[in-house]
Scaffold this motif. Structure first.
Motif, PDB file in Angstrom:
ATOM      1  N   ARG A 128       7.828 -20.945   2.944  1.00  0.00           N
ATOM      2  CA  ARG A 128       6.816 -21.817   3.561  1.00  0.00           C
ATOM      3  C   ARG A 128       6.058 -21.092   4.667  1.00  0.00           C
ATOM      4  NH1 ARG A 128       3.014 -23.849   4.733  1.00  0.00           N
ATOM      5  NH2 ARG A 128       2.551 -25.975   5.433  1.00  0.00           N
ATOM      6  N   GLY A 129       6.789 -20.337   5.482  1.00  0.00           N
ATOM      7  CA  GLY A 129       6.167 -19.730   6.654  1.00  0.00           C
ATOM      8  C   GLY A 129       5.344 -18.493   6.357  1.00  0.00           C
ATOM      9  N   LYS A 130       5.724 -17.755   5.298  1.00  0.00           N
ATOM     10  CA  LYS A 130       4.989 -16.522   4.990  1.00  0.00           C
ATOM     11  C   LYS A 130       4.271 -16.598   3.650  1.00  0.00           C
ATOM     12  CE  LYS A 130       6.999 -12.909   7.820  1.00  0.00           C
ATOM     13  NZ  LYS A 130       7.451 -11.499   7.833  1.00  0.00           N
ATOM     14  N   ALA A 131       5.032 -16.836   2.580  1.00  0.00           N
ATOM     15  CA  ALA A 131       4.438 -16.772   1.239  1.00  0.00           C
ATOM     16  C   ALA A 131       3.307 -17.780   1.065  1.00  0.00           C
ATOM     17  CB  ALA A 131       5.511 -16.992   0.179  1.00  0.00           C
ATOM     18  N   SER A 132       3.564 -19.044   1.405  1.00  0.00           N
ATOM     19  CA  SER A 132       2.535 -20.061   1.188  1.00  0.00           C
ATOM     20  C   SER A 132       1.427 -19.986   2.233  1.00  0.00           C
ATOM     21  CB  SER A 132       3.157 -21.459   1.187  1.00  0.00           C
ATOM     22  OG  SER A 132       3.755 -21.739   2.434  1.00  0.00           O
ATOM     23  N   THR A 133       1.708 -19.356   3.377  1.00  0.00           N
ATOM     24  CA  THR A 133       0.673 -19.184   4.397  1.00  0.00           C
ATOM     25  C   THR A 133      -0.281 -18.059   4.012  1.00  0.00           C
ATOM     26  OG1 THR A 133       2.170 -19.962   6.127  1.00  0.00           O
ATOM     27  CG2 THR A 133       0.236 -18.709   6.835  1.00  0.00           C
ATOM     28  N   MET A 134       0.289 -16.955   3.513  1.00  0.00           N
ATOM     29  CA  MET A 134      -0.547 -15.828   3.087  1.00  0.00           C
ATOM     30  C   MET A 134      -1.355 -16.164   1.841  1.00  0.00           C
ATOM     31  SD  MET A 134       1.874 -12.512   3.693  1.00  0.00           S
ATOM     32  CE  MET A 134       2.271 -11.945   5.344  1.00  0.00           C
ATOM     33  N   GLY A 135      -0.777 -17.009   0.997  1.00  0.00           N
ATOM     34  CA  GLY A 135      -1.482 -17.417  -0.218  1.00  0.00           C
ATOM     35  C   GLY A 135      -1.308 -18.907  -0.418  1.00  0.00           C
ATOM     36  N   SER A 136      -2.214 -19.694   0.126  1.00  0.00           N
ATOM     37  CA  SER A 136      -2.057 -21.151   0.082  1.00  0.00           C
ATOM     38  C   SER A 136      -2.048 -21.688  -1.346  1.00  0.00           C
ATOM     39  CB  SER A 136      -3.176 -21.825   0.881  1.00  0.00           C
ATOM     40  OG  SER A 136      -4.452 -21.466   0.364  1.00  0.00           O
ATOM     41  N   HIS A 137      -2.552 -20.884  -2.290  1.00  0.00           N
ATOM     42  CA  HIS A 137      -2.560 -21.297  -3.690  1.00  0.00           C
ATOM     43  C   HIS A 137      -1.471 -20.595  -4.496  1.00  0.00           C
ATOM     44  CE1 HIS A 137      -6.494 -22.765  -2.432  1.00  0.00           C
ATOM     45  NE2 HIS A 137      -6.449 -23.574  -3.476  1.00  0.00           N
ATOM     46  N   CYS A 138      -0.445 -20.136  -3.812  1.00  0.00           N
ATOM     47  CA  CYS A 138       0.675 -19.478  -4.493  1.00  0.00           C
ATOM     48  C   CYS A 138       1.656 -20.548  -4.973  1.00  0.00           C
ATOM     49  CB  CYS A 138       1.363 -18.487  -3.549  1.00  0.00           C
ATOM     50  SG  CYS A 138       2.712 -17.554  -4.327  1.00  0.00           S
ATOM     51  N   GLY A 139       1.431 -21.044  -6.181  1.00  0.00           N
ATOM     52  CA  GLY A 139       2.265 -22.099  -6.737  1.00  0.00           C
ATOM     53  C   GLY A 139       3.747 -21.776  -6.768  1.00  0.00           C
ATOM     54  N   PRO A 140       4.136 -20.564  -7.210  1.00  0.00           N
ATOM     55  CA  PRO A 140       5.562 -20.232  -7.247  1.00  0.00           C
ATOM     56  C   PRO A 140       6.255 -20.360  -5.892  1.00  0.00           C
ATOM     57  CG  PRO A 140       4.330 -18.660  -8.555  1.00  0.00           C
ATOM     58  CD  PRO A 140       3.312 -19.514  -7.851  1.00  0.00           C
ATOM     59  N   ALA A 141       5.533 -20.051  -4.807  1.00  0.00           N
ATOM     60  CA  ALA A 141       6.137 -20.166  -3.475  1.00  0.00           C
ATOM     61  C   ALA A 141       6.459 -21.624  -3.156  1.00  0.00           C
ATOM     62  CB  ALA A 141       5.201 -19.587  -2.418  1.00  0.00           C
ATOM     63  N   TRP A 142       5.556 -22.526  -3.538  1.00  0.00           N
ATOM     64  CA  TRP A 142       5.802 -23.947  -3.286  1.00  0.00           C
ATOM     65  C   TRP A 142       6.934 -24.474  -4.160  1.00  0.00           C
ATOM     66  CZ3 TRP A 142       4.264 -26.667   0.730  1.00  0.00           C
ATOM     67  CH2 TRP A 142       3.155 -26.218   1.463  1.00  0.00           C
ATOM     68  N   VAL A 143       7.036 -23.966  -5.386  1.00  0.00           N
ATOM     69  CA  VAL A 143       8.157 -24.358  -6.246  1.00  0.00           C
ATOM     70  C   VAL A 143       9.469 -23.882  -5.632  1.00  0.00           C
ATOM     71  CG1 VAL A 143       9.272 -23.991  -8.481  1.00  0.00           C
ATOM     72  CG2 VAL A 143       6.822 -24.458  -8.379  1.00  0.00           C
ATOM     73  N   GLY A 144       9.491 -22.619  -5.202  1.00  0.00           N
ATOM     74  CA  GLY A 144      10.689 -22.089  -4.557  1.00  0.00           C
ATOM     75  C   GLY A 144      11.049 -22.866  -3.304  1.00  0.00           C
ATOM     76  N   PHE A 145      10.031 -23.226  -2.536  1.00  0.00           N
ATOM     77  CA  PHE A 145      10.234 -24.026  -1.329  1.00  0.00           C
ATOM     78  C   PHE A 145      10.888 -25.360  -1.697  1.00  0.00           C
ATOM     79  CE2 PHE A 145       8.169 -26.750   2.111  1.00  0.00           C
ATOM     80  CZ  PHE A 145       9.000 -26.301   3.130  1.00  0.00           C
ATOM     81  N   GLY A 146      10.413 -25.959  -2.779  1.00  0.00           N
ATOM     82  CA  GLY A 146      11.006 -27.210  -3.246  1.00  0.00           C
ATOM     83  C   GLY A 146      12.454 -27.039  -3.664  1.00  0.00           C
TER      84      GLY A 146
END
Length: 218
Positions: free
Chosen positions: A154-172
């Motif tokens: 959440r803090g790095k992956a989704s911030t650097m790429g707000s459209h990085c779907g895999p990061a949001w899935v991993g966050f979930g």
């Protein structure tokens, strides 16, 4: 996002042969078919890819390899998928479509050492890319460091790429594994909005099932 049926119908509605010579039309059509979603017409898609690999000698083409990767990943054949992603990344280390699937395969196969080394390599090469920190977050998640994984995803992956779907899935996933369905659903819903793949919807349904919200799960 088009459904598999709509994709198939659309490609077959295109009049390739009215605008191109037969050989060119056939080549373009096979390319289009090879890139379709792999939920339906799998045999036809395999045949198209085989034609491209053999007749047009494109067995080492990144797009053709990626089509194979997509098929194997869709079928959860992670070991075979990893073999193809490894080959593809040897040809093109920068292939952004392949990287998240390669990382997920390493995670699914619980290849801790390989995932650690791969994430370390990405940090050295692409420290400012979301996919890099997605790989780091996946490694932390794999070794049971859920809090650290959550912070990174959440803090790095989704911030650097707000459209990085895999990061949001991993966050979930970091919430789902701790039986926190509300937070997991929120993360998956974000992934569903910004992604072109179907898995976030599946994960949302699974969380509703876990919470016994059967109506929403349907």
């Amino acid at each position: 996002m088009m459904t598999s049926k709509k994709e198939w119908d659309f490609v077959h509605s295109l009049k390739f042969d009215e605008q191109l010579e037969y050989e060119e039309a056939y080549f373009i059509k096979m390319n289009y078919i090879s890139m379709l979603k792999k939920y339906e017409h799998v045999t036809k898609i395999q045949e198209a890819r085989s034609e491209l690999e053999n007749k047009f000698r494109l067995s080492n083409n990144a797009d053709i390899l990626l089509s194979h990767v997509d098929e194997l990943y869709t079928q959860c054949r992670f070991k075979e998928c990893l073999e193809v992603t490894t080959k593809l990344l040897e040809l093109d280390m920068y292939n952004q479509a392949c990287l998240p699937i390669h990382i997920v395969c390493l995670h699914e196969l619980r290849e801790k050492n390989k995932l650690f080394l791969f994430a370390h390599e990405l940090v050295e090469r692409f420290p400012d890319k979301a996919i890099t920190w997605f790989s780091v977050g996946c490694y932390n998640f794999l070794i049971g460091q859920n809090s650290e994984a959550r912070d990174i995803l959440r803090g790095k992956a989704s911030t650097m790429g707000s459209h990085c779907g895999p990061a949001w899935v991993g966050f979930g996933h970091t919430f789902a594994i701790e039986s926190e369905p509300d937070q997991a659903i929120t993360a998956y819903s974000t992934a569903e909005i910004i992604s072109s793949f179907a898995s976030p919807t599946l994960f949302i349904g699974m969380q509703h099932l876990q919470a016994k919200n059967l109506l929403f799960a349907e």
